[in-house]
Design a protein around this motif. Structure first.
Motif, mmCIF file in Angstrom:
data_model
loop_
_atom_site.group_PDB
_atom_site.id
_atom_site.type_symbol
_atom_site.label_atom_id
_atom_site.label_comp_id
_atom_site.label_asym_id
_atom_site.label_seq_id
_atom_site.Cartn_x
_atom_site.Cartn_y
_atom_site.Cartn_z
ATOM 1 N N UNK A 151 -46.441 -23.455 24.574
ATOM 2 C CA UNK A 151 -45.498 -24.270 23.516
ATOM 3 C C UNK A 151 -46.915 -24.353 22.321
ATOM 4 N N UNK A 152 -47.337 -22.878 21.881
ATOM 5 C CA UNK A 152 -48.795 -22.376 21.312
ATOM 6 C C UNK A 152 -50.198 -21.819 21.466
ATOM 7 N N UNK A 153 -50.846 -21.976 20.920
ATOM 8 C CA UNK A 153 -52.073 -21.432 20.133
ATOM 9 C C UNK A 153 -52.742 -22.195 20.695
ATOM 10 N N UNK A 154 -53.018 -23.251 20.915
ATOM 11 C CA UNK A 154 -54.017 -24.815 20.712
ATOM 12 C C UNK A 154 -54.683 -24.739 22.696
ATOM 13 N N UNK A 155 -56.261 -25.112 22.048
ATOM 14 C CA UNK A 155 -56.633 -25.280 23.463
ATOM 15 C C UNK A 155 -57.388 -26.174 23.287
ATOM 16 N N UNK A 156 -57.718 -26.687 24.471
ATOM 17 C CA UNK A 156 -58.905 -28.193 24.299
ATOM 18 C C UNK A 156 -59.415 -27.776 25.102
ATOM 19 N N UNK A 157 -60.776 -28.521 25.316
ATOM 20 C CA UNK A 157 -61.842 -28.679 26.031
ATOM 21 C C UNK A 157 -62.372 -30.368 26.303
ATOM 22 N N UNK A 158 -62.109 -30.733 27.361
ATOM 23 C CA UNK A 158 -62.578 -32.747 27.705
ATOM 24 C C UNK A 158 -63.789 -32.318 28.548
ATOM 25 N N UNK A 159 -64.806 -32.719 27.935
ATOM 26 C CA UNK A 159 -66.067 -33.102 28.982
ATOM 27 C C UNK A 159 -66.464 -34.945 28.546
ATOM 28 N N UNK A 160 -66.893 -35.258 30.216
ATOM 29 C CA UNK A 160 -67.752 -36.223 29.502
ATOM 30 C C UNK A 160 -68.034 -36.966 30.578
ATOM 31 N N UNK A 161 -67.606 -38.763 30.896
ATOM 32 C CA UNK A 161 -67.271 -39.637 31.554
ATOM 33 C C UNK A 161 -66.559 -40.174 31.651
ATOM 34 N N UNK A 162 -65.525 -40.370 32.269
ATOM 35 C CA UNK A 162 -64.394 -41.275 32.230
ATOM 36 C C UNK A 162 -64.267 -42.339 33.714
ATOM 37 N N UNK A 163 -64.138 -43.891 33.093
ATOM 38 C CA UNK A 163 -63.928 -44.399 34.745
ATOM 39 C C UNK A 163 -65.336 -43.737 35.717
ATOM 40 N N UNK A 164 -66.130 -43.626 35.035
ATOM 41 C CA UNK A 164 -67.786 -43.999 36.487
ATOM 42 C C UNK A 164 -67.311 -41.888 37.273
ATOM 43 N N UNK A 165 -66.471 -41.544 36.557
ATOM 44 C CA UNK A 165 -66.207 -39.862 37.385
ATOM 45 C C UNK A 165 -66.913 -38.485 35.425
ATOM 46 N N UNK A 166 -67.364 -37.889 36.292
ATOM 47 C CA UNK A 166 -67.281 -36.673 35.176
ATOM 48 C C UNK A 166 -66.164 -35.872 34.703
ATOM 49 N N UNK A 167 -66.653 -35.163 33.979
ATOM 50 C CA UNK A 167 -65.322 -34.977 33.526
ATOM 51 C C UNK A 167 -65.313 -33.052 32.917
ATOM 52 N N UNK A 168 -64.291 -32.801 32.696
ATOM 53 C CA UNK A 168 -64.687 -31.558 32.813
ATOM 54 C C UNK A 168 -63.422 -30.753 32.612
ATOM 55 N N UNK A 169 -62.702 -30.640 31.696
ATOM 56 C CA UNK A 169 -60.917 -30.167 32.150
ATOM 57 C C UNK A 169 -60.323 -29.410 30.697
ATOM 58 N N UNK A 170 -59.698 -28.372 31.291
ATOM 59 C CA UNK A 170 -59.643 -27.380 29.627
ATOM 60 C C UNK A 170 -58.007 -27.130 30.233
ATOM 61 N N UNK A 171 -57.427 -27.190 28.831
ATOM 62 C CA UNK A 171 -56.098 -27.382 28.216
ATOM 63 C C UNK A 171 -55.422 -26.530 27.323
ATOM 64 N N UNK A 172 -53.982 -25.771 27.588
ATOM 65 C CA UNK A 172 -53.790 -24.966 26.702
ATOM 66 C C UNK A 172 -52.283 -25.504 27.358
ATOM 67 N N UNK A 173 -51.729 -24.496 25.938
ATOM 68 C CA UNK A 173 -50.155 -25.229 25.865
ATOM 69 C C UNK A 173 -49.544 -23.409 26.145
ATOM 70 N N UNK A 174 -49.973 -23.270 26.527
ATOM 71 C CA UNK A 174 -49.132 -21.641 27.772
ATOM 72 C C UNK A 174 -47.922 -22.110 28.597
ATOM 73 N N UNK A 175 -47.272 -22.809 29.325
ATOM 74 C CA UNK A 175 -46.115 -23.144 29.968
ATOM 75 C C UNK A 175 -45.291 -24.268 29.423
ATOM 76 N N UNK A 176 -44.552 -24.594 30.183
ATOM 77 C CA UNK A 176 -44.119 -25.533 30.344
ATOM 78 C C UNK A 176 -44.985 -27.213 30.926
#
Length: 144
Positions: free
Chosen positions: A99-124
């Motif tokens: 899906x292309x070279x884009x990457x993202x990292x999401x950190x913080x707090x959501x719905x009272x839970x800690x978030x540290x998630x990495x995203x890319x578009x490397x496969x379906x």
């Protein structure tokens, strides 16, 4: 009046300021704001989207380009007991759709839970996971 009484009166008067300074609260830091807070760092998605954004929800705000809609979509997909930001499960069979070279990292707090998630578009599977996060993440995920 005795000398001691005069000195006491002068000390008492000098301890009172001529004009009381107004009390100003300290500035609000991002971590002190109420509600959910995410930091989104996007790379290789095009100059329009590359950068780091702050997203606050409940109420919506921050530097994210579409804060209100991003908060709405995140709220819509949030379910009790399910990690909204979970990675693709190990062993999942995915198409080899790049899906292309884009990457993202999401950190913080959501719905009272800690978030540290990495995203890319490397496969379906990763493209689908990314697309479920639009408009938190850019729609195409590819350079424009």
């Amino acid at each position: 009046m005795s000398v001691l009484a005069g000195v006491s009166a002068l000390v008492a008067l000098s301890a009172v300021p001529a004009v009381a300074a107004p009390v100003v609260p300290p500035p609000v830091r991002p971590e002190d704001q109420a509600g959910d807070h995410l930091t989104v760092a996007v790379r290789h998605a095009g100059s329009e989207w590359d950068g780091t954004y702050e997203l606050f929800c409940h109420p919506a705000g921050g530097s994210h380009p579409d804060a209100a809609e991003a908060c709405r979509v995140l709220d819509e997909h949030t379910q009790w007991g399910r990690d909204l930001f979970a990675p693709v499960a190990p062993g999942t069979v995915c198409t080899m759709l790049y899906g292309g070279p884009a990457t993202a990292r999401v950190t913080g707090t959501w719905a009272g839970r800690s978030v540290d998630a990495a995203y890319d578009r490397s496969n379906g599977c990763e493209v689908g996971r990314w697309d479920r996060m639009v408009p938190l993440l850019p729609k195409s995920g590819t350079a424009t």
